[in-house]
Design a protein around this motif. Structure first.
Motif, PDB file in Angstrom:
ATOM      1  N   LYS A 143       4.528 -12.065  -9.676  1.00 31.34           N
ATOM      2  CA  LYS A 143       4.518 -11.007  -8.596  1.00 31.34           C
ATOM      3  C   LYS A 143       3.805 -10.464  -7.963  1.00 31.34           C
ATOM      4  O   LYS A 143       3.875 -10.639  -6.255  1.00 31.34           O
ATOM      5  N   ARG A 177       3.505 -13.175  -5.342  1.00 37.00           N
ATOM      6  CA  ARG A 177       4.049 -13.269  -3.650  1.00 37.00           C
ATOM      7  C   ARG A 177       3.763 -12.249  -2.260  1.00 37.00           C
ATOM      8  O   ARG A 177       4.027 -12.158  -1.891  1.00 37.00           O
ATOM      9  N   ARG A 178       2.086 -10.915  -3.943  1.00 39.14           N
ATOM     10  CA  ARG A 178       1.747 -10.480  -2.789  1.00 39.14           C
ATOM     11  C   ARG A 178       0.443  -9.951  -2.698  1.00 39.14           C
ATOM     12  O   ARG A 178      -0.659 -10.230  -3.659  1.00 39.14           O
ATOM     13  N   ARG A 231      -5.340 -13.301  -2.393  1.00 41.62           N
ATOM     14  CA  ARG A 231      -4.622 -13.504  -3.350  1.00 41.62           C
ATOM     15  C   ARG A 231      -5.565 -12.751  -5.039  1.00 41.62           C
ATOM     16  O   ARG A 231      -6.548 -13.081  -4.608  1.00 41.62           O
ATOM     17  N   SER A 264      -6.605  -8.601   3.048  1.00 41.68           N
ATOM     18  CA  SER A 264      -6.138  -8.481   1.930  1.00 41.68           C
ATOM     19  C   SER A 264      -6.771 -10.165   1.221  1.00 41.68           C
ATOM     20  O   SER A 264      -6.634 -11.507   1.679  1.00 41.68           O
ATOM     21  N   ALA A 282      -4.048  -3.847  -0.527  1.00 38.27           N
ATOM     22  CA  ALA A 282      -2.914  -3.802  -1.433  1.00 38.27           C
ATOM     23  C   ALA A 282      -4.484  -3.744  -2.626  1.00 38.27           C
ATOM     24  O   ALA A 282      -4.949  -4.310  -2.894  1.00 38.27           O
ATOM     25  N   GLY A 293       4.560  -3.405   1.943  1.00 40.56           N
ATOM     26  CA  GLY A 293       3.433  -4.219   1.947  1.00 40.56           C
ATOM     27  C   GLY A 293       2.427  -4.904   2.978  1.00 40.56           C
ATOM     28  O   GLY A 293       1.327  -5.002   2.807  1.00 40.56           O
ATOM     29  N   VAL A 304       3.344  -0.051  -4.195  1.00 40.75           N
ATOM     30  CA  VAL A 304       3.798  -0.635  -3.386  1.00 40.75           C
ATOM     31  C   VAL A 304       4.914  -1.230  -4.301  1.00 40.75           C
ATOM     32  O   VAL A 304       5.490  -2.172  -4.152  1.00 40.75           O
ATOM     33  N   ASP A 305       4.282  -1.417  -5.354  1.00 39.05           N
ATOM     34  CA  ASP A 305       5.568  -2.682  -6.381  1.00 39.05           C
ATOM     35  C   ASP A 305       4.899  -1.978  -8.112  1.00 39.05           C
ATOM     36  O   ASP A 305       3.644  -1.567  -7.558  1.00 39.05           O
ATOM     37  N   VAL A 321      -3.567  -9.207  -2.576  1.00 42.12           N
ATOM     38  CA  VAL A 321      -3.999  -7.728  -2.781  1.00 42.12           C
ATOM     39  C   VAL A 321      -5.401  -8.299  -3.095  1.00 42.12           C
ATOM     40  O   VAL A 321      -6.153  -9.038  -2.983  1.00 42.12           O
TER      41      VAL A 321
END
Length: 366
Positions: free
Chosen positions: A97, A100-101, A363, A361, A34, A30, A60-61, A103
């Motif tokens: 998803k 939690r990451r 959210r 980055s 992203a 991560g 990445v995912d 971007v």
């Protein structure tokens, strides 16, 4: 299964070969800024998260789930309650998803099912209320442009033109592309000359023709129906004449085409790195089509590159491919396991590069 993710929405485990989106890249953690792109189609809900790498990005995912959003749409003109529930559940998983990451940028689009459905806007309002995601309905032209964006790295400097087709769930997009000049920074610039969107996709055809596509007569009828649409587009752009002059690349991006490639390569399990960008002699692709047709329903359900969830959609998609093959006899087929999500990611990354900002980055959706 012909997708870049596992069928339960979990990322595919890293393989020994790198995934390629414009440059050689590899699955990563991560770190770094992203970007995320979501494609809500007639049959699938797909999410892809990538980080810039060279002239492209590294994965990445990812997430993919068959939701059959367009189920029954052709008959009623509306999205059914069951179909909307399935799609909202998949979108909620995507939202979790993304939560939690962090971007930097996120885009979500919806295509043919939401374009055609009378309750499409109401459904997307429900999506926003329940998941926080805000998919934007895109036009057929933008859909073709995004597919062109993602597939442009597969073009080569000897190509004068490209014919790109995307066999979707609710429609099939055909893009006629000019390839001017030589490659720049590893990619060939491309220009959309014309496009057509036919309301003939694997879901709409499967619902209309049903089991008849498993017969020689029924399959041939679908091929001829699609071919007549293509001939009208050909008459406008004289594509057949350009093919005879040479330098035209045929590129297919869809589950149908990647399935044909998986069968042609005799893969024991579908693997994207072995398929994306593969150039097949047209006779090899034709043989794979014949092999799929000969399997019948039970054989298709058991095949590692098809499976029970897609058994009703493969032969309608193959009929669309066969029509393209009949009208435009190009000697090779370039297989692309990439599409709208990849096109969106490349656009977002390029826009930030042009503005010289990769910043911190954030959210999604904020």
């Amino acid at each position: 299964m012909p997708d870049d993710t596992a069928t339960l929405g979990l990322p595919e485990p890293p393989g020994p070969a790198p995934e390629r989106y414009g440059v050689p890249v590899a699955r990563c953690g991560g770190t770094g800024p992203a970007y995320a792109a979501l494609d809500l189609g007639t049959n699938n809900c797909r999410l892809l998260v990538g980080a810039p790498a060279g002239g492209g990005f590294r994965v990445v995912d990812s997430f993919s789930r068959i939701v059959r959003l367009g189920e029954g749409l052709a008959a009623t003109g509306r999205l059914s309650d069951a179909a909307m529930d399935r799609a909202v559940a998949a979108l909620a998983a995507c939202s979790e998803k993304l939560a939690r990451r962090p971007v930097r940028h996120f885009q979500a689009v919806a295509t043919e099912a939401c374009r055609r459905a009378g309750n499409g806007p109401a459904f997307l309002a429900r999506v926003e209320a329940e998941t926080g995601l805000r998919p934007r309905i895109i036009s057929a032209r933008e859909e073709a442009e995004l597919a062109m964006e993602s597939c442009s790295p597969l073009l080569e400097d000897q190509d004068r033109r490209a014919l790109l087709f995307d066999i979707g769930g609710g429609s099939t997009e055909i893009a006629w592309i000019r390839v001017p000049g030589a490659p720049r920074q590893g990619q060939v610039p491309a220009e959309l000359i014309g496009y057509v969107s036919m309301p003939l996709g694997v879901v709409t055809l499967a619902e209309r023709v049903g089991a008849s596509c498993f017969t020689q007569e029924g399959f041939a009828a679908v091929v001829e129906e699609v071919a007549e649409h293509l001939r009208r587009f050909d008459r406008v752009h004289c594509i057949g004449q350009e093919i005879r002059a040479g330098g035209v690349r045929l590129i297919g991006t869809s589950g149908t085409v990647t399935t044909l490639a998986g069968v042609a390569l005799a893969l024991p399990r579908y693997r994207r790195p072995l398929v994306d960008g593969r150039v097949l002699d047209i006779e090899v692709a034709d043989q794979a089509l014949g092999d799929l047709f000969a399997l019948g329903r039970a054989g298709l359900a058991a095949h590692p590159c098809v499976g029970p969830e897609r058994v009703d959609f493969v032969l309608p998609g193959c009929a669309v491919y066969a029509a393209i093959r009949r009208v435009w006899p190009v000697p090779t087929l370039t297989v692309a396991d990439r599409g709208l999500r990849e096109g969106m990611l490349l656009r977002m990354i390029r826009a930030d590069r042009l503005q010289g900002r990769y910043g911190s980055s954030r959210r999604y959706g904020l």
